[in-house]
Design a protein around this motif. Structure first.
Motif, PDB file in Angstrom:
ATOM      1  N   LEU A  78      23.862 -13.697 -14.939  1.00  0.00           N
ATOM      2  CA  LEU A  78      24.887 -13.224 -14.002  1.00  0.00           C
ATOM      3  C   LEU A  78      25.153 -11.744 -14.203  1.00  0.00           C
ATOM      4  O   LEU A  78      25.292 -10.979 -13.245  1.00  0.00           O
ATOM      5  CB  LEU A  78      26.189 -14.013 -14.203  1.00  0.00           C
ATOM      6  CG  LEU A  78      26.345 -15.351 -13.478  1.00  0.00           C
ATOM      7  CD1 LEU A  78      27.639 -16.012 -13.913  1.00  0.00           C
ATOM      8  CD2 LEU A  78      26.316 -15.159 -11.973  1.00  0.00           C
ATOM      9  N   ILE A  79      25.217 -11.356 -15.461  1.00  0.00           N
ATOM     10  CA  ILE A  79      25.497  -9.953 -15.771  1.00  0.00           C
ATOM     11  C   ILE A  79      24.355  -9.058 -15.292  1.00  0.00           C
ATOM     12  O   ILE A  79      24.579  -8.000 -14.700  1.00  0.00           O
ATOM     13  CB  ILE A  79      25.728  -9.785 -17.291  1.00  0.00           C
ATOM     14  CG1 ILE A  79      26.917 -10.637 -17.738  1.00  0.00           C
ATOM     15  CG2 ILE A  79      25.931  -8.321 -17.636  1.00  0.00           C
ATOM     16  CD1 ILE A  79      27.116 -10.677 -19.241  1.00  0.00           C
ATOM     17  N   GLU A  80      23.131  -9.483 -15.523  1.00  0.00           N
ATOM     18  CA  GLU A  80      21.978  -8.684 -15.102  1.00  0.00           C
ATOM     19  C   GLU A  80      21.956  -8.507 -13.590  1.00  0.00           C
ATOM     20  O   GLU A  80      21.734  -7.408 -13.079  1.00  0.00           O
ATOM     21  CB  GLU A  80      20.675  -9.345 -15.570  1.00  0.00           C
ATOM     22  CG  GLU A  80      20.469  -9.293 -17.078  1.00  0.00           C
ATOM     23  CD  GLU A  80      19.099  -9.799 -17.487  1.00  0.00           C
ATOM     24  OE1 GLU A  80      18.119  -9.480 -16.784  1.00  0.00           O
ATOM     25  OE2 GLU A  80      19.008 -10.513 -18.505  1.00  0.00           O
ATOM     26  N   TYR A  81      22.205  -9.598 -12.855  1.00  0.00           N
ATOM     27  CA  TYR A  81      22.215  -9.499 -11.394  1.00  0.00           C
ATOM     28  C   TYR A  81      23.387  -8.661 -10.912  1.00  0.00           C
ATOM     29  O   TYR A  81      23.286  -7.927  -9.924  1.00  0.00           O
ATOM     30  CB  TYR A  81      22.268 -10.893 -10.774  1.00  0.00           C
ATOM     31  CG  TYR A  81      20.969 -11.657 -10.883  1.00  0.00           C
ATOM     32  CD1 TYR A  81      19.767 -11.070 -10.510  1.00  0.00           C
ATOM     33  CD2 TYR A  81      20.937 -12.957 -11.367  1.00  0.00           C
ATOM     34  CE1 TYR A  81      18.562 -11.771 -10.610  1.00  0.00           C
ATOM     35  CE2 TYR A  81      19.741 -13.667 -11.471  1.00  0.00           C
ATOM     36  CZ  TYR A  81      18.558 -13.061 -11.097  1.00  0.00           C
ATOM     37  OH  TYR A  81      17.365 -13.745 -11.196  1.00  0.00           O
ATOM     38  N   ALA A  82      24.514  -8.768 -11.607  1.00  0.00           N
ATOM     39  CA  ALA A  82      25.685  -8.003 -11.203  1.00  0.00           C
ATOM     40  C   ALA A  82      25.454  -6.506 -11.371  1.00  0.00           C
ATOM     41  O   ALA A  82      25.828  -5.697 -10.512  1.00  0.00           O
ATOM     42  CB  ALA A  82      26.895  -8.447 -12.026  1.00  0.00           C
ATOM     43  N   LYS A  83      24.808  -6.122 -12.480  1.00  0.00           N
ATOM     44  CA  LYS A  83      24.545  -4.698 -12.723  1.00  0.00           C
ATOM     45  C   LYS A  83      23.649  -4.099 -11.641  1.00  0.00           C
ATOM     46  O   LYS A  83      23.762  -2.913 -11.315  1.00  0.00           O
ATOM     47  CB  LYS A  83      23.889  -4.522 -14.089  1.00  0.00           C
ATOM     48  CG  LYS A  83      24.835  -4.743 -15.261  1.00  0.00           C
ATOM     49  CD  LYS A  83      24.088  -4.586 -16.580  1.00  0.00           C
ATOM     50  CE  LYS A  83      25.027  -4.791 -17.759  1.00  0.00           C
ATOM     51  NZ  LYS A  83      24.309  -4.683 -19.061  1.00  0.00           N
ATOM     52  N   LYS A  84      22.763  -4.922 -11.091  1.00  0.00           N
ATOM     53  CA  LYS A  84      21.843  -4.431 -10.059  1.00  0.00           C
ATOM     54  C   LYS A  84      22.323  -4.755  -8.646  1.00  0.00           C
ATOM     55  O   LYS A  84      21.614  -4.508  -7.674  1.00  0.00           O
ATOM     56  CB  LYS A  84      20.452  -5.044 -10.282  1.00  0.00           C
ATOM     57  CG  LYS A  84      19.836  -4.627 -11.613  1.00  0.00           C
ATOM     58  CD  LYS A  84      18.581  -5.429 -11.935  1.00  0.00           C
ATOM     59  CE  LYS A  84      18.047  -5.063 -13.311  1.00  0.00           C
ATOM     60  NZ  LYS A  84      16.921  -5.909 -13.717  1.00  0.00           N
TER      61      LYS A  84
END
Length: 396
Positions: free
Chosen positions: A74-80
């Motif tokens: 979730l964090i990785e997708y949120a950052k991008k």
């Protein structure tokens, strides 16, 4: 959905908090999720040649996992700001594994080939789908499309499959591939041969040094450039064809030069032309390790009259001996056997009666590819030629 994306910074912060809270649970349970088979999500067969922008990952086949197992996704997708992945994960409870996490180099977040300098290859390395960045790539020119004479015309075949039959009355440049054989020569072959015999119409590239898949004729120019296709037309069947050369470590392993003497009894303009054509044929020829290489056939030699009453042949391609001598000496200096079609003589360095195009070849007996570089100090037509130079360069 629209209200979900109004405040992306708040979304990122919220997802980071959620992900951090869930992380201990995910860490404890993630070991129960088996790794995805990289071949399972590949759009193309392993070994295919790809260029930048080619889609190589089928995103629909990327495995989804429960968010509780991998909240950090979730964090990785949120950052991008990959909103769809976030929305899908939160609403379904399962989130796709980030492509970067499950692939090797040369593949983007969206599953396309990226950051490759030459014709890449789809491969599996260290258990991950990867696009390789090549250094030097060569394959071998092999027959691919053949014509088999029938009672009424020809069957055109690729492998064991007949792709079409062409009647004699329909022979034309539109029905008969003519990159390697002219229509006139094809008709002469058909008129002179018997039913069941065949001739090659087109060639593919097989047996690449890096193991990539066959490249069929229609894809050669688009993947490697028109110059590679033109190179194939000047080399014999079974010859190695270098499709990419990006090596940064190049070492001159042999260097030699020789003089181009003047003889009043010969046509020295024609001799200079022949010497220049020999240089053109061999310059920049790349030979893979433990493989033979020929000069290009895209040249033309004059027959020069020999007034010597004792000459074995009154007409010969005089002028090729000096560059042939330089090629021979450079080859020997590199540790190769003496090139086939040459002698140990200084003046008559080319064997009597040898075909200058097909009868001379060099064996690279070393463990790395080499490039033969030839030039002269004369003009492009050979005029004013005094010295001829050859270098053999090892490519790593």
């Amino acid at each position: 959905m629209s209200s979900f994306i109004k405040h992306p910074l708040l979304i990122i912060l919220a997802l980071i908090i959620i992900g951090a809270a869930m992380y201990p649970v995910g860490l404890a349970t993630s070991k129960y999720i088996p790794e995805q088979n990289p071949e399972e999500m590949a759009i193309l067969p392993i070994g295919e040649t790809v260029t930048n922008g080619t889609a190589v990952v089928d995103t629909n086949k990327v495995r989804k996992v429960p968010i509780v197992y991998h909240p950090e996704y979730l964090i990785e997708y949120a950052k991008k700001l990959q909103i769809w992945e976030i929305y899908s994960g939160l609403t379904s409870g399962a989130i796709p594994m980030p492509i970067k996490n499950i692939t090797g180099g040369g593949i983007s977040d969206t599953g396309k080939a990226e950051n490759i300098k030459g014709p890449g290859m789809l491969a599996i390395k260290n258990g991950k789908l990867t696009v390789t960045n090549p250094t030097i790539v060569w394959g071998f020119k092999e027959p691919y499309t053949i014509a088999v004479k029938t009672k009424n015309g020809v069957d055109i075949k690729q492998g064991n499959k007949t792709i079409k039959s062409v009647a004699v009355s329909d022979f034309s440049n539109d029905t008969i591939p003519n990159d390697y054989i002219s229509l006139d020569d094809f008709k002469k072959w058909h008129n002179s041969t018997t039913v069941g015999n065949n001739t090659t119409l087109d060639y593919a590239l097989y047996n690449f040094n890096d193991g990539r898949n066959i490249i069929v004729p229609d894809r050669i120019a688009s993947l490697f450039g028109e110059e590679v296709l033109n190179e194939m037309k000047t080399r014999p069947s079974k010859h190695p064809i270098t499709v990419y050369e990006g090596s940064e470590n190049q070492k001159v392993i042999s260097s030699t030069s020789t003089g181009m003497s003047y003889y009043s009894e010969y046509d020295n303009v024609a001799r200079a032309h022949n010497a220049n054509q020999f240089i053109k044929a061999w310059n920049n020829t790349i030979i893979p390790p433990h493989t033979i290489g020929y000069g290009s056939s895209d040249v033309f030699y004059y027959s020069v009259y020999d007034p010597d009453p004792n000459a074995t042949s009154k007409w010969a391609s005089h002028g090729v001996c000096p560059p042939g001598r330089a090629l021979r000496d450079a080859s020997l200096g590199a540790g190769f056997p003496r090139p086939t079609g040459t002698t140990g003589d200084y003046q008559n360095a080319i064997s009597p009666g040898v075909d200058i195009v097909t009868g001379i070849w060099v064996l690279n007996s070393r463990d790395y590819p080499v490039k033969i570089v030839m030039w002269s100090d004369g003009g492009a037509d050979g005029a004013g030629m005094n010295s001829i130079y050859v270098q053999i360069i090892e490519l790593r």
